[in-house]
Design an enzyme around this catalytic site. Structure first.
Site, short mmCIF file in Angstrom:
data_model
loop_
_atom_site.label_atom_id
_atom_site.label_comp_id
_atom_site.label_asym_id
_atom_site.label_seq_id
_atom_site.Cartn_x
_atom_site.Cartn_y
_atom_site.Cartn_z
N SER A 44 0.88 -1.18 0.00
CA SER A 44 0.00 0.00 0.00
C SER A 44 0.92 1.22 0.00
O SER A 44 0.94 2.03 0.92
CB SER A 44 -0.94 -0.01 1.20
OG SER A 44 -0.25 0.21 2.40
N HIS A 157 -3.74 -5.74 2.74
CA HIS A 157 -2.92 -6.77 3.37
C HIS A 157 -3.68 -8.06 3.65
O HIS A 157 -3.14 -8.97 4.27
CB HIS A 157 -2.34 -6.25 4.70
CG HIS A 157 -1.35 -5.15 4.51
ND1 HIS A 157 -0.92 -4.36 5.54
CD2 HIS A 157 -0.71 -4.70 3.40
CE1 HIS A 157 -0.05 -3.47 5.07
NE2 HIS A 157 0.09 -3.66 3.78
N GLN A 165 -6.99 -0.88 7.01
CA GLN A 165 -5.91 -1.84 6.74
C GLN A 165 -5.35 -2.53 7.99
O GLN A 165 -5.02 -3.70 7.98
CB GLN A 165 -4.78 -1.10 6.01
CG GLN A 165 -3.58 -1.94 5.65
CD GLN A 165 -2.55 -1.14 4.86
OE1 GLN A 165 -2.70 -0.91 3.67
NE2 GLN A 165 -1.52 -0.66 5.54
N GLU A 166 -5.19 -1.75 9.09
CA GLU A 166 -4.51 -2.31 10.25
C GLU A 166 -5.23 -1.96 11.55
O GLU A 166 -5.52 -0.79 11.80
CB GLU A 166 -3.07 -1.77 10.32
CG GLU A 166 -2.28 -2.10 9.07
CD GLU A 166 -0.88 -1.50 9.04
OE1 GLU A 166 -0.37 -1.10 10.11
OE2 GLU A 166 -0.31 -1.44 7.94
N GLU A 209 0.92 -9.12 7.47
CA GLU A 209 1.76 -8.71 8.60
C GLU A 209 1.52 -9.58 9.82
O GLU A 209 1.87 -9.22 10.94
CB GLU A 209 1.53 -7.23 8.92
CG GLU A 209 1.97 -6.34 7.76
CD GLU A 209 1.92 -4.86 8.06
OE1 GLU A 209 1.38 -4.47 9.11
OE2 GLU A 209 2.44 -4.09 7.23
N ASP A 246 -4.43 1.88 11.34
CA ASP A 246 -3.89 2.48 10.13
C ASP A 246 -4.98 2.30 9.08
O ASP A 246 -5.18 1.20 8.58
CB ASP A 246 -2.59 1.81 9.68
CG ASP A 246 -2.06 2.39 8.37
OD1 ASP A 246 -2.65 3.38 7.89
OD2 ASP A 246 -1.06 1.87 7.84
N GLU A 287 -3.65 6.33 11.81
CA GLU A 287 -2.70 6.63 10.73
C GLU A 287 -3.45 6.78 9.40
O GLU A 287 -4.42 6.07 9.16
CB GLU A 287 -1.70 5.46 10.66
CG GLU A 287 -0.65 5.56 9.58
CD GLU A 287 0.28 4.33 9.63
OE1 GLU A 287 0.48 3.77 10.73
OE2 GLU A 287 0.77 3.93 8.58
N ASP A 314 1.62 8.66 7.10
CA ASP A 314 2.48 7.67 6.42
C ASP A 314 2.53 8.03 4.93
O ASP A 314 3.43 8.73 4.48
CB ASP A 314 1.91 6.27 6.67
CG ASP A 314 2.58 5.18 5.84
OD1 ASP A 314 3.65 5.44 5.27
OD2 ASP A 314 2.03 4.06 5.74
N LYS A 339 9.59 5.27 7.56
CA LYS A 339 9.96 4.05 6.84
C LYS A 339 11.20 4.37 6.02
O LYS A 339 11.13 5.16 5.08
CB LYS A 339 8.83 3.64 5.90
CG LYS A 339 7.56 3.16 6.59
CD LYS A 339 6.43 3.05 5.57
CE LYS A 339 5.27 2.20 6.08
NZ LYS A 339 4.10 2.31 5.18
N HIS A 367 8.17 -0.87 9.92
CA HIS A 367 8.47 -1.90 8.92
C HIS A 367 7.65 -1.65 7.65
O HIS A 367 6.91 -0.68 7.56
CB HIS A 367 8.11 -3.28 9.50
CG HIS A 367 6.62 -3.46 9.69
ND1 HIS A 367 6.01 -4.67 9.82
CD2 HIS A 367 5.61 -2.54 9.76
CE1 HIS A 367 4.72 -4.52 9.96
NE2 HIS A 367 4.44 -3.25 9.93
N ARG A 368 7.73 -2.58 6.68
CA ARG A 368 6.84 -2.61 5.53
C ARG A 368 6.08 -3.93 5.55
O ARG A 368 6.48 -4.87 6.23
CB ARG A 368 7.61 -2.52 4.20
CG ARG A 368 8.43 -1.28 4.00
CD ARG A 368 7.67 0.02 4.18
NE ARG A 368 6.50 0.19 3.35
CZ ARG A 368 6.38 1.08 2.36
NH1 ARG A 368 7.40 1.86 2.07
NH2 ARG A 368 5.26 1.21 1.68
N SER A 369 5.02 -4.01 4.75
CA SER A 369 4.28 -5.28 4.72
C SER A 369 5.13 -6.39 4.10
O SER A 369 5.03 -7.55 4.48
CB SER A 369 2.97 -5.11 3.96
OG SER A 369 3.20 -4.60 2.67
N LYS A 390 6.35 0.27 14.85
CA LYS A 390 5.26 -0.48 14.22
C LYS A 390 5.89 -1.60 13.44
O LYS A 390 6.58 -1.37 12.45
CB LYS A 390 4.49 0.47 13.30
CG LYS A 390 3.25 -0.15 12.70
CD LYS A 390 2.41 0.88 11.97
CE LYS A 390 2.50 0.66 10.49
NZ LYS A 390 1.28 1.07 9.75
#
Ligand code: PGA
Ligand code: ZN
Length: 430
Positions: A44, A157, A165-166, A209, A246, A287, A314, A339, A367-369, A390
């Site tokens: 994303s 994700h 998303q999160e 994730e 997020d 986020e 982000d 990131k 991190h990244r996915s 995160k």
């Protein structure tokens, strides 16, 4: 005597990230040490991120190979950097920027540049026989971050219908990092049982994730399940464990509005939705609540609920100081998601973190996915002592690698380490 920090060689190869996509590993060698780094990759991704160079050769890895980026390292970056002192991070990063010559690193590739940038820092630390976090910052006391643990996945994700998303938990109400992490893990595991009971075995499927990706279509239903899991474990929602989202709203931005939970919302509706959620749930961080160009709405939401809820940028900032400055000028968000691969060099990432801190914004190292087992960001979070990280669910090796590294740092630091805990928004990068 020769300088032990002189870079003798740089080697790069194509390895795999957590989705099985090719990514770059770089090894930088001095006479007696070597430093290794691996490059993560998002899905994303923000429109304004530095460019990840892919081969686009459909015959290899569906076009996702990174052979050209490797070639750029061996033929262009390597010759310019070999012979330099590995402690000269800023000078080395500047050389790479100049060699690239574009504003978005599309020439050499941000993935090529970042791999070298991080491996240079690691070899400098190893040459001096220092922990990476110590090499990155000398401090009297280091802060262990509150983990934002992504325990329920939606959006890009996961293969479910959740728009957000999160869904994360933040175990802030504890004195020690390890104790807090344990609380998060217990809640994560119990959530799996809660979801399997309610939705059958598919409730326990997991997303990119490591968070569960249950067949849920509604934001509140997901939040309710998490609250149940927290309470079943005997923890206090809002006192010991807070909730964080997020939204990654660019992902569900459509036709001038937003497609959320099967409804079409205007920007104002979405605004009200967040406000209601923050009243109904112990929500302490949101986020990317709006799409990546809507600085105005970010600013309005920050104005309205930013005191009690951290508003994190982000995709809107992409760890880029120029975009962050625009946000600062407008009061958009009050936190920077950092990131390293969004911007492409360690030096620029640190500058963005500093800019955030000096303007009262918190910083969350992320991190990244698509991740690897590389743990650089764990050390970076402690070096910056920014108070938050995160790095996904406490599941899947590429996520637990970061948690395990933090457990080790926490133990090694002893009295020199302190858990950010409920003060997590007070720490500012300087
Ligand atoms: P990404 O997602 O790594 O797939 O971009 C992470 C995030 O949006 O924070
Ligand atoms: Zn995000």
């Amino acid at each position: 005597m020769s300088n032990p920090y002189t870079i003798k060689d740089i080697r790069a190869m194509e390895i795999l990230d957590s989705r099985g996509n090719p990514t770059i590993q770089v090894e930088v060698l001095t006479k007696e040490a070597y430093g290794r780094a691996m490059v993560p990759s998002g899905v994303s991704t923000g429109k304004y991120e530095a460019v990840e160079l892919r081969d686009n050769d459909p015959k290899r890895f569906h076009g996702r190979g990174v052979l050209q980026a490797l070639k750029n390292i061996s033929t262009i970056i390597g010759p310019a950097i070999i012979g330099k002192d590995a402690r000269e991070q800023r000078a080395i990063d500047t050389i790479m920027l100049q060699l690239d010559g574009t504003h978005n690193k599309s020439n050499l590739g941000a993935n090529a540049i970042l791999g070298v940038s991080l491996a240079v820092a690691k070899v400098a630390a190893d040459t001096g026989i220092q922990h990476l976090f110590e090499y990155l910052a000398q401090r009297e006391e280091y802060v262990l971050p509150v983990p934002m643990m992504n325990i329920l996945n939606g959006g890009a994700h996961a293969g479910n219908d959740l728009s957000i998303q999160e869904f994360m938990i933040m175990p802030f109400g504890f004195d020690d990092f390890h104790r807090a992490l344990r609380a998060g893990i217990e809640v994560y595991q119990t959530l799996g049982k809660v979801l399997a009971q309610k939705y059958g075995p598919p409730g326990k499927n997991i997303g990119d994730e490591g968070g569960y990706a249950p067949p849920i279509q509604n934001t509140r239903e997901a939040l309710d399940a998490i609250i149940i899991a927290i309470e079943q474990e005997g923890y206090k929602p809002g006192k010991e464990i807070g909730l964080a989202l997020d939204a990654a709203a660019t992902g569900f931005h459509s036709q001038g509005g937003y497609a959320v939970d099967g409804r079409h919302l205007s920007t104002q509706d979405l605004f009200d939705f967040y406000r209601e959620l923050s009243k109904e749930y112990p929500l302490i961080s949101i986020e990317d609540p709006f799409e990546e160009n809507d600085f105005e709405s970010f600013a309005q939401l920050t104005q309205l609920i930013g005191q009690s809820v951290q508003i994190v940028g982000d995709d809107i900032f992409v760890s880029n100081s120029a975009r962050l400055q625009r946000g600062i000028d407008m009061g958009a968000a009050n936190s920077l998601l950092l990131k390293v691969n969004q911007v492409g060099t360690l030096t620029e990432a640190r500058e963005a973190a500093k800019l955030a801190g000096s303007n009262g914004y918190t910083v969350i190292v992320s991190h990244r996915s698509g991740e690897t087992e590389n743990t650089f960001i764990a050390d970076l979070s402690v070096a910056l002592s920014c108070g938050q990280i995160k790095t996904g669910a406490p599941a899947r090796g590429e996520r637990t690698a970061k948690y395990n590294r933090l457990i080790k740092i926490n133990q090694d630091l002893g009295d020199k380490g302190r858990y950010a805990g409920d003060q997590f928004r007070k720490f500012k990068v300087n």
